[in-house]
Design a protein around this motif. Sequence first.
Motif, PDB file in Angstrom:
ATOM      1  N   THR A 180       0.720  -0.928  -0.047  1.00 59.24           N
ATOM      2  CA  THR A 180      -0.200  -0.223  -0.715  1.00 59.24           C
ATOM      3  C   THR A 180       1.154   1.153   0.021  1.00 59.24           C
TER       4      THR A 180
ATOM      5  N   GLU B 247      -4.120   7.062  -2.281  1.00 55.80           N
ATOM      6  CA  GLU B 247      -3.454   5.480  -1.581  1.00 55.80           C
ATOM      7  C   GLU B 247      -3.912   4.489  -2.833  1.00 55.80           C
ATOM      8  N   PHE B 248      -2.834   3.897  -2.814  1.00 54.05           N
ATOM      9  CA  PHE B 248      -3.049   2.681  -3.966  1.00 54.05           C
ATOM     10  C   PHE B 248      -2.353   1.649  -3.041  1.00 54.05           C
ATOM     11  N   TYR B 249      -3.104   0.845  -3.884  1.00 56.94           N
ATOM     12  CA  TYR B 249      -2.695  -0.956  -3.376  1.00 56.94           C
ATOM     13  C   TYR B 249      -2.478  -2.144  -4.029  1.00 56.94           C
TER      14      TYR B 249
ATOM     15  N   ALA C 213      -0.978  -1.310  -9.363  1.00 52.42           N
ATOM     16  CA  ALA C 213      -1.959  -0.954  -8.911  1.00 52.42           C
ATOM     17  C   ALA C 213      -2.817  -1.763  -9.287  1.00 52.42           C
TER      18      ALA C 213
ATOM     19  N   ASP D 170      -6.948  -1.506 -10.011  1.00 50.63           N
ATOM     20  CA  ASP D 170      -7.329  -0.396 -10.126  1.00 50.63           C
ATOM     21  C   ASP D 170      -8.908  -1.512 -10.707  1.00 50.63           C
TER      22      ASP D 170
ATOM     23  N   ARG E 139      -2.949  -0.964 -12.406  1.00 46.64           N
ATOM     24  CA  ARG E 139      -2.506   0.788 -13.078  1.00 46.64           C
ATOM     25  C   ARG E 139      -0.767   0.133 -13.389  1.00 46.64           C
TER      26      ARG E 139
ATOM     27  N   VAL F  96       1.563   1.943 -11.423  1.00 45.72           N
ATOM     28  CA  VAL F  96       1.694   3.835 -10.809  1.00 45.72           C
ATOM     29  C   VAL F  96       3.706   4.332  -9.709  1.00 45.72           C
TER      30      VAL F  96
ATOM     31  N   TRP G 294       1.637   7.559 -15.875  1.00 50.04           N
ATOM     32  CA  TRP G 294       1.174   6.487 -15.129  1.00 50.04           C
ATOM     33  C   TRP G 294       0.108   5.815 -16.390  1.00 50.04           C
TER      34      TRP G 294
ATOM     35  N   LYS H  33      -2.990   3.361 -17.180  1.00 52.15           N
ATOM     36  CA  LYS H  33      -4.096   2.389 -16.603  1.00 52.15           C
ATOM     37  C   LYS H  33      -4.121   0.955 -18.028  1.00 52.15           C
TER      38      LYS H  33
END
Length: 147
Positions: free
Chosen positions: A62, A70-72, A118, A120, A125, A127, A137, A139
């Motif tokens: 994370t 916040e991205f995980y 990450a 998504d 994605r 990041v 970035w 997607k």
Amino acid sequence: MKNSKKAWLAILLVLIILSAVLLSLIYIRYHDLEHINGLQIIWGDLTIHPSHNDLENIPLTTIKMDNRAEFYGYLVKDLINYYSIKWADISVVYFTARDGSRIVVSKDEIESRDVLLALDYSEFRLVFPQDSFPNRWLKNIILVELK
């Protein structure tokens, strides 16, 4: 009295519909990783399709951004290490999105920084948490090529 009953029924119906929509969105956001669409990792003649079991064995990371987003997901270096791919044989990594967009990242940057694939929804994605602007970035990553 009759209008009051209709108003309560209308309110109840709206609440039921909103609850159904909310539950659907929660399911979409957190559903099983088995439904991740078609990620492939290509290294030479080897093509890897990460399975649900593979992804369960790779640590989730994370990352909190300065703007509190916040991205995980999975650090790219952890993903590569999981499949025992030799770093010495790699100089760059190409990431390709579903729409054909492509980004090239050096091996050194992946090893030294937290480059994240990450989660998504049911896609990945790319990041770069240390970048001030998210220009790089990408997607809907479907392909990771190690060259």
